[in-house]
Every structure is written in structure tokens, then in C-alpha cells.
Motif scaffolding. Structure first.
Motif, PDB file in Angstrom:
ATOM      1  N   LYS A  40      -8.192  23.492 -59.817  1.00  0.00           N
ATOM      2  CA  LYS A  40      -7.379  22.572 -58.727  1.00  0.00           C
ATOM      3  C   LYS A  40      -6.453  21.790 -59.579  1.00  0.00           C
ATOM      4  O   LYS A  40      -5.570  21.441 -59.119  1.00  0.00           O
ATOM      5  CB  LYS A  40      -8.401  21.681 -58.129  1.00  0.00           C
ATOM      6  N   LEU A  41      -6.986  21.321 -60.929  1.00  0.00           N
ATOM      7  CA  LEU A  41      -6.016  20.505 -61.624  1.00  0.00           C
ATOM      8  C   LEU A  41      -4.813  21.262 -62.098  1.00  0.00           C
ATOM      9  O   LEU A  41      -3.488  20.838 -62.120  1.00  0.00           O
ATOM     10  CB  LEU A  41      -6.714  20.193 -63.012  1.00  0.00           C
ATOM     11  N   ARG A  42      -4.842  22.534 -62.347  1.00  0.00           N
ATOM     12  CA  ARG A  42      -3.604  23.528 -62.758  1.00  0.00           C
ATOM     13  C   ARG A  42      -2.978  23.769 -61.587  1.00  0.00           C
ATOM     14  O   ARG A  42      -1.805  23.896 -61.382  1.00  0.00           O
ATOM     15  CB  ARG A  42      -4.248  24.717 -63.490  1.00  0.00           C
ATOM     16  N   GLU A  43      -3.557  23.954 -60.443  1.00  0.00           N
ATOM     17  CA  GLU A  43      -2.804  24.002 -59.027  1.00  0.00           C
ATOM     18  C   GLU A  43      -1.980  22.858 -59.035  1.00  0.00           C
ATOM     19  O   GLU A  43      -0.780  22.903 -58.202  1.00  0.00           O
ATOM     20  CB  GLU A  43      -3.797  24.257 -57.898  1.00  0.00           C
ATOM     21  N   TRP A  44      -2.558  21.395 -59.139  1.00  0.00           N
ATOM     22  CA  TRP A  44      -1.584  20.365 -58.985  1.00  0.00           C
ATOM     23  C   TRP A  44      -0.522  20.094 -60.009  1.00  0.00           C
ATOM     24  O   TRP A  44       0.161  19.281 -60.002  1.00  0.00           O
ATOM     25  CB  TRP A  44      -2.510  19.151 -58.882  1.00  0.00           C
ATOM     26  N   GLY A  45      -0.424  20.903 -61.072  1.00  0.00           N
ATOM     27  CA  GLY A  45       0.321  20.947 -62.110  1.00  0.00           C
ATOM     28  C   GLY A  45      -0.013  19.873 -63.248  1.00  0.00           C
ATOM     29  O   GLY A  45       0.686  19.847 -64.306  1.00  0.00           O
ATOM     30  N   LEU A  46      -1.264  19.703 -63.313  1.00  0.00           N
ATOM     31  CA  LEU A  46      -1.905  19.114 -64.430  1.00  0.00           C
ATOM     32  C   LEU A  46      -2.763  19.924 -65.197  1.00  0.00           C
ATOM     33  O   LEU A  46      -3.915  20.007 -65.063  1.00  0.00           O
ATOM     34  CB  LEU A  46      -2.740  17.925 -63.971  1.00  0.00           C
ATOM     35  N   SER A  47      -2.089  20.576 -66.143  1.00  0.00           N
ATOM     36  CA  SER A  47      -2.642  21.718 -66.952  1.00  0.00           C
ATOM     37  C   SER A  47      -2.865  21.200 -68.349  1.00  0.00           C
ATOM     38  O   SER A  47      -3.573  22.183 -69.083  1.00  0.00           O
ATOM     39  CB  SER A  47      -1.699  22.767 -66.863  1.00  0.00           C
ATOM     40  N   GLN A  58      12.173  10.581 -77.247  1.00  0.00           N
ATOM     41  CA  GLN A  58      12.648   9.777 -76.131  1.00  0.00           C
ATOM     42  C   GLN A  58      13.589  10.578 -75.096  1.00  0.00           C
ATOM     43  O   GLN A  58      13.844   9.884 -73.936  1.00  0.00           O
ATOM     44  CB  GLN A  58      13.154   8.589 -77.082  1.00  0.00           C
ATOM     45  N   GLN A  59      14.039  11.397 -75.348  1.00  0.00           N
ATOM     46  CA  GLN A  59      15.063  12.103 -74.375  1.00  0.00           C
ATOM     47  C   GLN A  59      14.477  13.040 -73.519  1.00  0.00           C
ATOM     48  O   GLN A  59      15.167  13.506 -72.620  1.00  0.00           O
ATOM     49  CB  GLN A  59      16.130  12.771 -75.231  1.00  0.00           C
ATOM     50  N   CYS A  60      12.997  13.528 -73.725  1.00  0.00           N
ATOM     51  CA  CYS A  60      12.447  14.329 -72.927  1.00  0.00           C
ATOM     52  C   CYS A  60      12.278  13.759 -71.325  1.00  0.00           C
ATOM     53  O   CYS A  60      11.802  12.843 -71.222  1.00  0.00           O
ATOM     54  CB  CYS A  60      11.131  14.690 -73.495  1.00  0.00           C
ATOM     55  N   GLU A  61      12.878  14.592 -70.517  1.00  0.00           N
ATOM     56  CA  GLU A  61      12.601  14.332 -69.010  1.00  0.00           C
ATOM     57  C   GLU A  61      11.355  14.203 -68.807  1.00  0.00           C
ATOM     58  O   GLU A  61      10.573  14.861 -69.206  1.00  0.00           O
ATOM     59  CB  GLU A  61      13.646  15.312 -68.127  1.00  0.00           C
ATOM     60  N   THR A  62      11.292  13.279 -67.702  1.00  0.00           N
ATOM     61  CA  THR A  62       9.876  13.112 -67.113  1.00  0.00           C
ATOM     62  C   THR A  62       9.493  14.382 -66.052  1.00  0.00           C
ATOM     63  O   THR A  62      10.309  14.498 -65.021  1.00  0.00           O
ATOM     64  CB  THR A  62       9.443  11.874 -66.677  1.00  0.00           C
ATOM     65  N   GLU A  63       8.550  15.108 -66.122  1.00  0.00           N
ATOM     66  CA  GLU A  63       8.164  15.903 -65.095  1.00  0.00           C
ATOM     67  C   GLU A  63       7.325  15.414 -63.931  1.00  0.00           C
ATOM     68  O   GLU A  63       6.167  14.640 -64.669  1.00  0.00           O
ATOM     69  CB  GLU A  63       7.403  17.260 -65.868  1.00  0.00           C
ATOM     70  N   VAL A  64       7.631  15.313 -62.635  1.00  0.00           N
ATOM     71  CA  VAL A  64       7.008  14.818 -61.807  1.00  0.00           C
ATOM     72  C   VAL A  64       6.066  15.839 -60.924  1.00  0.00           C
ATOM     73  O   VAL A  64       6.686  16.723 -60.543  1.00  0.00           O
ATOM     74  CB  VAL A  64       7.911  14.035 -60.807  1.00  0.00           C
TER      75      VAL A  64
END
Length: 233
Positions: free
Chosen positions: A134-141, A67-73
């Protein structure tokens, strides 16, 4: 649930935390679950592990719960200005690690992500490969954080053959067709209409807009004959 530790100005996975502790000269028992081993090390140093306000994380690890994990935006592409994608997890900052703390694993390789995109969304291999990049480039890996909209949006950015689902009479008998059956019938891969697609010409291998005139002159038995290049089916 403890998924990592804050230690020496970094948030680390359990494995990297123990490595960092040992590198700092703190003895950590081997062969035990990470929480038990770290708690035992705290006792030997006279640290109250259950009272995180009683010690500094620069001296000894403080637990990080799920629950303490910060959200990565993550910034989404320019096609949606101002829209950001929130990932409710964060990565271990240990050297060459990068595990997601809550998931407890790394993101798949580009090849692994390509396979997942291809199989989960029933996409052609070549298109799935471009989408994965492209997804990895957007940070969605990692598949945990990828939505169908992300995949469709990426698909629309690359040339590919149009395909639409057709189920005549029997919904279980589904086939893909290369031409729309009605105006604005969405593509199965990217949900864009046929006119928005770019095909690869089978004669010159160039990318050709679907609604643009395109043809070639070819020699046939001593005569010049005009042949219109059509999308592959």
C-alpha cells in the motif's frame, strides 16, 4: 553539494549523466569522481562549468545541488482528501535507474520494504507485506519518506488481529495482549479500537468484524453443538 545533473531535458544521477554524455559523443575520463571527470570534459570543450548561464543544458550537463532538488508531491489515500505528502527529493529519470538524487540510492524492493516495516514497527509479517504494498501504491517507497502515521493508516486498511501493549509493574516487561483492558484501548499496530478490527475465523477462514455475531454448528459425538468462533490469540 552536487547530487546530479540537468542534461538533455532530464535530471540525472551522476552515473546516468556520464552514460548520456558518452552516448552523445562527449569523452569523459574514467576512474575519476563524477564532478572532476565532467569538469575536465567541459574544459576540453571550452565550456565554463562554473557559469551555468554561459551554456545550455541541452549541450552540456548543468550541476544540480541537494538544495535544488525539486520536491516530489505524492497523493495520499482518499481517507484524507486533499492531503498531499511532500518528498524533498527527486528521482533520476535515466532508463531503468530511478535513484533518489539526494539519497544516491534506489528505493528498496517490495520484500526489502516489507522487512523494514515489519522490524521497525514490530508488525506481523503478513500485515507488514500488505502495508509495504500500500505504501508503494501511494508513492512512498523509501523509508526516508515514510512516517509512522503512514504505516498506521495503511495497517488500518487490512484485517489483522488486535493487540495492545501491557506493562504490569515493570516497563521493561512489555507484552502484547489480544483483548483491550479498557474502552477504546488502541491497537498496537493501527491505533484503532478493538471494535474496528476484523478477525479471521479459525473455522471458516472468513474475515469477521470483531463486534459481529459469528458462529458455526459442528457435529460432536452424534449431536449438533453450537460453537462460537473466537478470534485467535
Amino acid at each position: 553539494m552536487i547530487v546530479g545533473y540537468s542534461y538533455a531535458a532530464e535530471n540525472l544521477c551522476p552515473s546516468c549523466t556520464i552514460k548520456a554524455m558518452r552516448a552523445s559523443g562527449i569523452t569523459v575520463q574514467r576512474g575519476k569522481p563524477h564532478e572532476e571527470a565532467i569538469r575536465k570534459a567541459a574544459e576540453k570543450l571550452g565550456i565554463d562549468f562554473d557559469d551555468e548561464h554561459s551554456y545550455d543544458s541541452g549541450d552540456f550537463p548543468k550541476p544540480v545541488t541537494d538544495q535544488q532538488c525539486e520536491t516530489e508531491v505524492t497523493e495520499l489515500p482518499d481517507a484524507e482528501p486533499g492531503v498531499r505528502h511532500a518528498i524533498s527529493d527527486e528521482r533520476c529519470s535515466g532508463t531503468n535507474c530511478g535513484k533518489w538524487l539526494k539519497l544516491g540510492e534506489k528505493s528498496p524492493t517490495e520484500a526489502g520494504l516489507t522487512r523494514w516495516v515489519r522490524d521497525d514497527y514490530e508488525l506481523p509479517q503478513a500485515l507488514a507485506r500488505e502495508i509495504a504494498r500500500k505504501l508503494r501504491e501511494w508513492g512512498l517507497s523509501h523509508k526516508e519518506f515514510i512516517t509512522e502515521d503512514n504505516v498506521r493508516q495503511a495497517a488500518a486498511m487490512f484485517p489483522h488481529d488486535y493487540a495492545t501493549v501491557h506493562a504490569e509493574g515493570n516497563p521493561q516487561h512489555i507484552e502484547l495482549r489480544r483483548t483491550p483492558e479498557y474502552d477504546d484501548a488502541p491497537c498496537f499496530y493501527c491505533e484503532q479500537p478493538w471494535e474496528k478490527h476484523t478477525f479471521t475465523c479459525i473455522t471458516c477462514a472468513n474475515h469477521v468484524p470483531a463486534d459481529a455475531p459469528h458462529g458455526h454448528e459442528v457435529q460432536v459425538k452424534g449431536q449438533i453443538k453450537f460453537r462460537e468462533a473466537k478470534p485467535t490469540t
